[in-house]
Design an enzyme around this catalytic site. Structure first.
Site, PDB file in Angstrom:
ATOM      1  N   GLY A  59       0.784  -1.101   0.003  1.00 45.71           N
ATOM      2  CA  GLY A  59      -0.076   0.076   0.201  1.00 45.71           C
ATOM      3  C   GLY A  59       0.819   1.280   0.166  1.00 45.71           C
ATOM      4  O   GLY A  59       0.182   2.236  -0.296  1.00 45.71           O
ATOM      5  N   SER A  82       3.035   1.673  -2.234  1.00 47.64           N
ATOM      6  CA  SER A  82       3.675   2.274  -3.492  1.00 47.64           C
ATOM      7  C   SER A  82       2.550   3.251  -4.460  1.00 47.64           C
ATOM      8  O   SER A  82       1.352   3.224  -3.911  1.00 47.64           O
ATOM      9  CB  SER A  82       3.590   0.826  -4.309  1.00 47.64           C
ATOM     10  OG  SER A  82       2.373   0.446  -4.767  1.00 47.64           O
ATOM     11  N   THR A 132       0.639  -5.821  -6.465  1.00 51.15           N
ATOM     12  CA  THR A 132       1.236  -5.068  -7.484  1.00 51.15           C
ATOM     13  C   THR A 132       2.746  -5.177  -7.652  1.00 51.15           C
ATOM     14  O   THR A 132       3.187  -5.006  -8.730  1.00 51.15           O
ATOM     15  CB  THR A 132       0.988  -3.425  -6.859  1.00 51.15           C
ATOM     16  OG1 THR A 132       1.515  -3.084  -5.668  1.00 51.15           O
ATOM     17  CG2 THR A 132      -0.602  -3.102  -7.112  1.00 51.15           C
ATOM     18  N   SER A 133       3.609  -5.023  -6.475  1.00 54.29           N
ATOM     19  CA  SER A 133       4.944  -5.222  -6.093  1.00 54.29           C
ATOM     20  C   SER A 133       5.476  -5.669  -4.960  1.00 54.29           C
ATOM     21  O   SER A 133       4.857  -5.326  -4.030  1.00 54.29           O
ATOM     22  CB  SER A 133       5.574  -3.752  -6.617  1.00 54.29           C
ATOM     23  OG  SER A 133       6.961  -3.897  -6.871  1.00 54.29           O
ATOM     24  N   LYS A 136       9.939  -8.674 -13.629  1.00 53.12           N
ATOM     25  CA  LYS A 136       8.675  -8.721 -13.958  1.00 53.12           C
ATOM     26  C   LYS A 136       8.195 -10.139 -14.786  1.00 53.12           C
ATOM     27  O   LYS A 136       7.153 -10.571 -14.551  1.00 53.12           O
ATOM     28  CB  LYS A 136       8.149  -7.568 -14.585  1.00 53.12           C
ATOM     29  CG  LYS A 136       8.100  -6.276 -13.658  1.00 53.12           C
ATOM     30  CD  LYS A 136       7.037  -6.467 -12.671  1.00 53.12           C
ATOM     31  CE  LYS A 136       6.882  -5.210 -11.773  1.00 53.12           C
ATOM     32  NZ  LYS A 136       6.203  -5.093 -10.702  1.00 53.12           N
ATOM     33  N   PRO A 163       1.184  -2.817 -17.572  1.00 52.70           N
ATOM     34  CA  PRO A 163       1.137  -1.403 -17.868  1.00 52.70           C
ATOM     35  C   PRO A 163       2.674  -1.182 -18.544  1.00 52.70           C
ATOM     36  O   PRO A 163       3.486  -1.572 -18.113  1.00 52.70           O
ATOM     37  CB  PRO A 163       0.718  -0.751 -16.706  1.00 52.70           C
ATOM     38  CG  PRO A 163       1.430  -1.629 -15.573  1.00 52.70           C
ATOM     39  CD  PRO A 163       1.230  -2.856 -16.212  1.00 52.70           C
ATOM     40  N   LEU A 210       4.896   2.713 -18.847  1.00 51.85           N
ATOM     41  CA  LEU A 210       5.779   3.534 -17.987  1.00 51.85           C
ATOM     42  C   LEU A 210       4.674   4.381 -17.553  1.00 51.85           C
ATOM     43  O   LEU A 210       3.783   5.129 -18.206  1.00 51.85           O
ATOM     44  CB  LEU A 210       6.620   4.626 -18.815  1.00 51.85           C
ATOM     45  CG  LEU A 210       7.411   5.642 -18.073  1.00 51.85           C
ATOM     46  CD1 LEU A 210       8.438   4.982 -16.934  1.00 51.85           C
ATOM     47  CD2 LEU A 210       8.421   6.448 -18.965  1.00 51.85           C
TER      48      LEU A 210
END
Length: 332
Positions: A51, A53, A122-123, A204, A227, A229
């Protein structure tokens, strides 16, 4: 561009990738969870990882605006302060809870996901200050985190669903100088990325592949959003912190015509729309971008905004003008 129905091919002329609270409530820390009271809503509880990010905060904002109860994970208690800077006070007060859960700790992830209808991942590595030490080791951690997230979805989420953020970088890097369509069947070559130290692309790519493999094994329903950039909010205002690792190899991306960009808020909306369409068959990989940088003046605009003077445009061997190519962030 988000490709619909998982199989649609996009033919391009050039190589291309394809209710608010009335009273403010005080948050409290209970064990490892920062929580605030929230009245039950019709929407089902979802969890968003990392959260603190930039992208996660926008996804959280879109989910809250859509009436979803949202639980958020962070990896360290200190990350709560960063997250508090990204979200407005009223948004923080709407959260179901903020839970400390390390990506490398499967049990803590299971605890965090328990009772959730779906997970948005997300990451697992956040470079808050944009100094990016994203390395081969970070790529490894990204992959292991993906494995843990999918397994925790299987064990703890009462409906096994995951919306997984990958990247266009996971599809554009090969040594064959692609001239055809880049679509959801395309994958970056991990050895090519390793040889050129394109660590974010390698991370990724490997993480998304592991997520797909593990989701099939664990019977987790998965969709991935890839997505380009991230802009903050629109071109040429790239988000500095996420741009440094993404643009490693940026000059080659420009030369190949695969440097795609998109508005951060539209990427967040795409995640929510894809999740909502999973009830109606949304599946597979979804490419998400608005425009492709091909002209020299656009490259200079972007690098000037990022204070990367000359690192993208190089010797200026790009067309000085051409018809701008815009993609659409289509909804499934």
């Amino acid at each position: 561009m988000i490709m619909e129905n998982c199989r649609e091919e996009v033919v391009l002329s050039k190589p291309l990738l394809l209710p608010s609270f009335k009273e403010e409530q005080q948050r409290k820390c209970v064990g490892n969870a920062f929580s605030s009271s929230l009245n039950a809503r019709e929407r089902k509880l979802v969890c968003v990882t990392s959260g603190n990010s930039y992208l996660s905060s926008h996804i959280v904002r879109e989910l809250l605006a859509g009436g979803y109860p949202v639980r958020v994970t962070i990896q360290k208690e200190v990350d709560f302060g960063v997250m508090n800077e990204l979200l407005r006070d009223e948004e923080m007060n709407q959260l179901e809870s903020v839970v400390v859960a390390k990506m490398g700790d499967l049990d803590s992830l299971c605890d965090a996901f328990r009772g959730c209808h779906a997970v948005f991942h997300t990451s697992s590595f956040i470079d808050i200050h944009g100094v990016s030490g994203y390395s081969e080791w970070m790529a490894f951690l990204e992959t292991e985190a993906a494995r843990n997230v999918i397994e925790a979805c299987c064990r703890a989420a009462y409906v096994k669903r995951c919306v997984f953020t990958s990247s266009l970088l996971a599809s554009i890097w090969t040594d064959d100088d692609r001239t055809g369509i880049i679509d959801e069947s395309c994958w970056s070559d991990e050895e090519f990325c390793r040889d050129r130290k394109l660590w974010l692309a390698m991370g990724k790519t490997a993480a998304e592949k592991v997520a797909w493999s593990k989701s099939q094994e664990m019977k987790v329903k998965l969709v991935t959003v890839c997505p380009g950039l991230l802009m903050a909010p629109s071109f040429p205002n790239a988000h500095t912190e996420t741009s440094v690792p993404y643009l490693k190899g940026g000059r080659m991306m420009l030369q190949r015509g695969v440097l795609a960009t998109n508005d951060i808020s539209k990427v967040a909306k795409a995640h929510v729309h894809v999740y909502e369409e999973m009830d109606y068959g949304a599946c597979g990989r979804y490419f998400c971008f608005e425009r492709v940088v091909r002209r020299l003046d656009e490259a200079i605009q972007l690098e000037n905004n990022l204070k990367m003077h000359g690192q993208l445009s190089g010797g200026g061997n790009l067309p000085s003008s051409t018809q701008e190519t815009d993609g659409n962030t289509n909804q499934p």
